[in-house]
Design an enzyme around this catalytic site. Sequence first.
Site, PDB file in Angstrom:
ATOM      1  CG  ASP A 290       2.673   1.583   9.452  1.00 23.72           C
ATOM      2  OD1 ASP A 290       2.135   2.414  10.208  1.00 23.72           O
ATOM      3  OD2 ASP A 290       2.794   1.769   8.230  1.00 23.72           O
TER       4      ASP A 290
ATOM      5  CE  LYS B 111      -2.799   2.637   3.330  1.00 32.82           C
ATOM      6  NZ  LYS B 111      -1.753   3.589   3.742  1.00 32.82           N
ATOM      7  CG  ASN B 112       2.484   2.650   3.510  1.00 31.53           C
ATOM      8  OD1 ASN B 112       1.390   3.196   3.375  1.00 31.53           O
ATOM      9  ND2 ASN B 112       2.905   2.170   4.668  1.00 31.53           N
TER      10      ASN B 112
ATOM     11  NE  ARG C 292      -7.396   4.618   4.830  1.00 30.98           N
ATOM     12  CZ  ARG C 292      -6.415   4.901   5.670  1.00 30.98           C
ATOM     13  NH1 ARG C 292      -6.488   4.550   6.939  1.00 30.98           N
ATOM     14  NH2 ARG C 292      -5.336   5.522   5.237  1.00 30.98           N
TER      15      ARG C 292
ATOM     16  CB  CYS D 153      -5.084   6.558  10.534  1.00 34.21           C
ATOM     17  SG  CYS D 153      -5.483   5.065   9.611  1.00 34.21           S
TER      18      CYS D 153
ATOM     19  NE  ARG E 278      -0.189  10.318   9.501  1.00 39.94           N
ATOM     20  CZ  ARG E 278      -0.593   9.128   9.051  1.00 39.94           C
ATOM     21  NH1 ARG E 278       0.280   8.265   8.581  1.00 39.94           N
ATOM     22  NH2 ARG E 278      -1.863   8.793   9.056  1.00 39.94           N
TER      23      ARG E 278
END
Length: 420
Positions: A306, A22-23, A398, A117, A122
Site C-alpha cells: 500500500d 481504514k484497514n 474510500r 480496487c 485476491r
Amino acid sequence: MDKFLVEGVGPLTGDVRISGAKNAVLPILAATLLGSSESTIGNVPHLNDVTTTMSLLGRMGCGITVGDNMTVAVDPTLINDYTAAYELVRTMRASILVLGPLVARYGQAEVSLPGGCAIGARPVNIHIDGLRALGAEISIDGGYVRARAGRLQGARIAMDMVTVTGTENLLMAASLAKGESVLENAAREPEIVDLANYLIAMGAKIEGAGTSTIHVQGVDSLTGCHYDVVPDRIETGTFLVGAAVTRGRVKALNTVPGNLGVVLEKLREAGAEVTTGDDWIQADMHGNRPQAVSISTAPYPDFPTDMQAQFCVLNAVAEGTAKVIENVFENRFMHINELQRMGADMTVEGNSVTIRGIEKLRAAPVMATDLRASASLILAALMATGETEVRRVYHIDRGYERIEEKFHQLGAEIRRQPDK
C-alpha cells in the site's frame, strides 16, 4: 463524480492529524456482529468504505448510531437479515469480512463475492476452506457465498498464503467456535493485532496476534464494549512521503511509529531526517532533493504494497535510479502510465519498474485507477509544473479522510470540483 485540481507550489510544511485506520475499522465493524450487546467504536474515519459498511450492517437490522468525536455505536441484537447484497458490497472487498462473524454467531450467511480496487486477484478460497475446516457448510452460487453451520468447532488451519482478510475472517469465526483453533501462516499486520485486541476486549481468548501462529480458545459468547481504532499507518506514510517528494517538513500526529518501521527506514535512506515520539513522526528534508531508494513489497513487517505507489512518485523526482518490485498484487503498476504522462522516466518489466529520477514533473490530466494510485497522483501533482487534474477521486475517498483539507493545511494548492 469529483476531480482534484492540484498546483505544484513548493514544500509541504506543518502538522497533520492522522485518522483511524481504514484497514482496521472495517474488520472491527464486522466483528461487532459477534457481540451479544452494543459496541461503541472510536477514532472512526469518515470514509466511503466505512459508510458502506455501516449501511450493510444497518440493512441487516443492526442499530447504527453515529456520535460525536468520531464514534459509531453498533447494536447487533436486532439483526434479522444475514445477507450482504451485491449492490452494497460491489465496490468493497472488505465486505467478505461479515462472512465469518455471521456464520459463527448466527449459523448462516449469504455474502456477495466482493468487488473493490482492480489491483489483482485476491481469492476468497482461503476464507472458505478455513470456515469449512471449522465445520461450516459452504456453497457458491450466482455470485454469492452461502454458508450454514451449527456451532463451529475449533480446528488447526494452515493457510496456503498470507492473507490479511482471510486471517481476520477466521480469527473472528474461531473466537466463538468450541475448543481451540490454531491459525498457521497468519498475517502479522498491525490491523490484525487491532482486531484481536478488540475481540479480547469483548471477552475472546486469543494469543499470538502479530505473529504467524495465532491460538484461539473459543468462548460461548462475546460482549460489546468501547474500543478505539488504531491510527492509519498508510495515511501516515503517505503524508511523510509528501514531505520527501516536495522537499518539505511534515509532522504526523496521532500515529504509531512502531507500525512503520521499514517505511521510516526507506525515508531515511531517501535523505529525510526522521524523528519520532510516543505518538508522532516527523520527516524533514531540509529543502534537499530526495535520493532514489529501491523497494520490494511483501507482507508485514516488510515493505507494504500500500506504500508502493507513493514511493514510485518519490523515485520519480529523486536523484538517481531505483527499482521497485511488486510481489503482492500482479496489477498494481497501473499508476505508472499516468505518471509517465506527467514526464516520469519509468520502465515496467514484469513485476518490477525501473525509475530514473528527474528534477520536475509536469502537469497533465491523469486518472486514478485504485485507492493508493490516487494518492500517488496527488503527490506527483504537488511536485509538478502547472495545474494537474486528478480524475476518478472516488477511489481516494474510500481510504483517505478529507485528504484535500489535510494537504491544504500543509500548504498545498488543492481543490475539489465536480468532474462534468
